[in-house]
Scaffold this motif. Structure first.
Motif, mmCIF file in Angstrom:
data_model
loop_
_atom_site.group_PDB
_atom_site.id
_atom_site.type_symbol
_atom_site.label_atom_id
_atom_site.label_comp_id
_atom_site.label_asym_id
_atom_site.label_seq_id
_atom_site.Cartn_x
_atom_site.Cartn_y
_atom_site.Cartn_z
ATOM 1 N N ALA A 48 8.813 8.206 7.336
ATOM 2 C CA ALA A 48 8.353 7.917 8.691
ATOM 3 C C ALA A 48 7.271 6.861 8.594
ATOM 4 N N GLY A 49 7.044 6.138 9.691
ATOM 5 C CA GLY A 49 5.985 5.134 9.738
ATOM 6 C C GLY A 49 4.848 5.606 10.619
ATOM 7 N N VAL A 99 2.303 1.544 8.560
ATOM 8 C CA VAL A 99 2.892 0.296 9.060
ATOM 9 C C VAL A 99 1.838 -0.416 9.907
ATOM 10 N N SER A 116 5.679 -3.832 5.990
ATOM 11 C CA SER A 116 7.078 -3.811 6.417
ATOM 12 C C SER A 116 8.024 -3.744 5.219
ATOM 13 N N ALA A 140 7.875 -0.347 3.524
ATOM 14 C CA ALA A 140 8.713 0.620 4.238
ATOM 15 C C ALA A 140 10.193 0.369 3.969
ATOM 16 N N PHE A 192 8.550 6.598 14.279
ATOM 17 C CA PHE A 192 7.269 5.896 14.396
ATOM 18 C C PHE A 192 6.229 6.855 14.941
ATOM 19 N N CYS A 245 9.947 -0.216 12.371
ATOM 20 C CA CYS A 245 10.477 1.150 12.255
ATOM 21 C C CYS A 245 11.834 1.263 12.939
#
Length: 373
Positions: free
Chosen positions: A32-33, A11, A18, A21, A67, A60
């Motif tokens: 997960a980011g 990210v 974005s 994700a 994050f 996130c």
């Protein structure tokens, strides 16, 4: 009980990552980011790293995924920036985005994702991956204007097997629409351009911090003095901006273009023809080639190539030497094929790989003959 993500998405705080994700989250992917800091900003530019990090955290949070943050600035310095400086000092024009992808985003980022228990990574690049015949192929993004395979040509089988490009099949306008409708906080954010560590600051001022510039002469291809320059490595072939050449007695009132650099002599050569013969190359020689699938399709073959980002496909004949370097002969002469930049080969939408341009057969200003190098 905490469950490890299967995929970690990079990210960046931009709209592309974005939406990548968001698409994965919508599909139910354990996710997960991770935000990468690749430059230790000294506060003198507009790198926007802290703003981007806040936006990544917000995305996130909006998606309800964990994050993570990793500082790769030391790795970036050693793997990308030192090479960047060395190439400029040698009078070449490097492409740090290519090295950043190979050395940071698809190496250290992938390692960090696996440390978090993930099997693979995802990014917001405009590219696609196809598994066919037991091999992984790198395909152009569906949006030809945004296709980023030129910068991804150093990826290999191991990286492609562990990578997702969730937006590669979408046009940019659709990515913006999805971001807006999903309520993502980055939906209207302007796309980042250029190199982050330079940001909005003056390129010459930044480079001058690391490389001592020496003013020198600007000459035409025949050696006639036209003016002076602040440092030969500030300029690249084909460049028009920043030459600060005013009216020259006996010359047309037309723009000047860089057509050659003599680093040892600290001389910059210019001409007033945008498609000057001094800029045109029919054959390009490269350093060792990286093949996405691990090997060339043949020792000699026809395909298309790009010698710069967003260039149209140019038909060419490729000869692979025993040492892995290439000799590439183009059907049409190429303007400003620049040593240090990347030559990337394609078979239709498939990116075959790429190599750094070592030299061309464009004539050398100030000499009777020879090849640029």
């Amino acid at each position: 009980m905490s469950t490890a993500p299967r995929t970690v998405v990079g990210v960046s705080g931009g709209v592309d990552s974005s939406v990548a994700a968001w698409l994965l989250a919508q599909s139910g992917e354990p996710l997960a980011g991770l935000f990468m800091q690749n430059w230790d900003d000294d506060g003198s530019g507009e790198c926007r790293a802290e703003e981007d990090r806040r936006d990544a955290v917000a995305v996130c949070g909006r998606l309800g995924i964990p994050f993570h943050f990793r500082d790769f600035s030391k790795e970036y310095w050693a793997g990308v920036f030192e090479h960047f400086l060395a190439e400029y000092a040698a009078g070449r024009t490097p492409n740090p985005d290519v090295l950043c992808n190979r050395e940071v985003k698809f190496k250290h980022f992938l390692d960090a994702a696996r440390e978090l228990g993930a099997e693979r990574i995802a990014t917001g690049h405009y590219a696609q991956v196809l598994h066919e015949g037991g091999r992984w192929r790198l395909l152009r993004g569906a949006d030809r204007d945004k296709d980023q395979t030129y910068f991804l040509h150093q990826l290999g089988q191991a990286q492609l097997a562990a990578t997702l490009f969730p937006i590669g099949h979408l046009p940019k306008a659709e990515v913006r629409r999805l971001a807006r409708e999903a309520g993502l906080p980055t939906h209207a954010k302007k796309d980042s351009t250029g190199i982050c560590f330079i940001g909005e600051r003056d390129f010459r001022e930044f480079l001058g911090r690391y490389l001592a510039a020496q003013p020198g002469e600007i000459r035409d291809p025949q050696g006639v003095r036209i003016g002076t320059h602040p440092g030969v490595f500030y300029f690249t072939l084909g460049q028009r901006e920043g030459l600060a050449i005013g009216g020259v007695r006996g010359r047309p009132a037309a723009p000047w273009y860089v057509v050659g650099k003599d680093v040892a002599g600290n001389i910059l050569y210019v001409d007033q023809d945008r498609d000057s013969p001094w800029l045109m190359a029919g054959t390009v020689e490269t350093e060792a080639m990286h093949w996405v699938e691990g090997a060339p399709p043949a020792t000699e073959f026809d395909c298309t190539a790009q010698v710069r980002y967003r260039q149209q496909d140019e038909p060419c004949r490729v000869r692979v030497r025993d040492d892995g370097t290439l000799s590439v002969r183009f059907v049409r002469p190429q303007r400003a094929a620049t040593p240090g930049q990347s030559l990337v080969l394609y078979d239709g939408p498939v990116c075959l790989g790429g190599a750094v341009i070592a030299s061309t057969d464009a004539p050398v200003p100030g000499q009777a003959g020879g090849a640029a190098g």
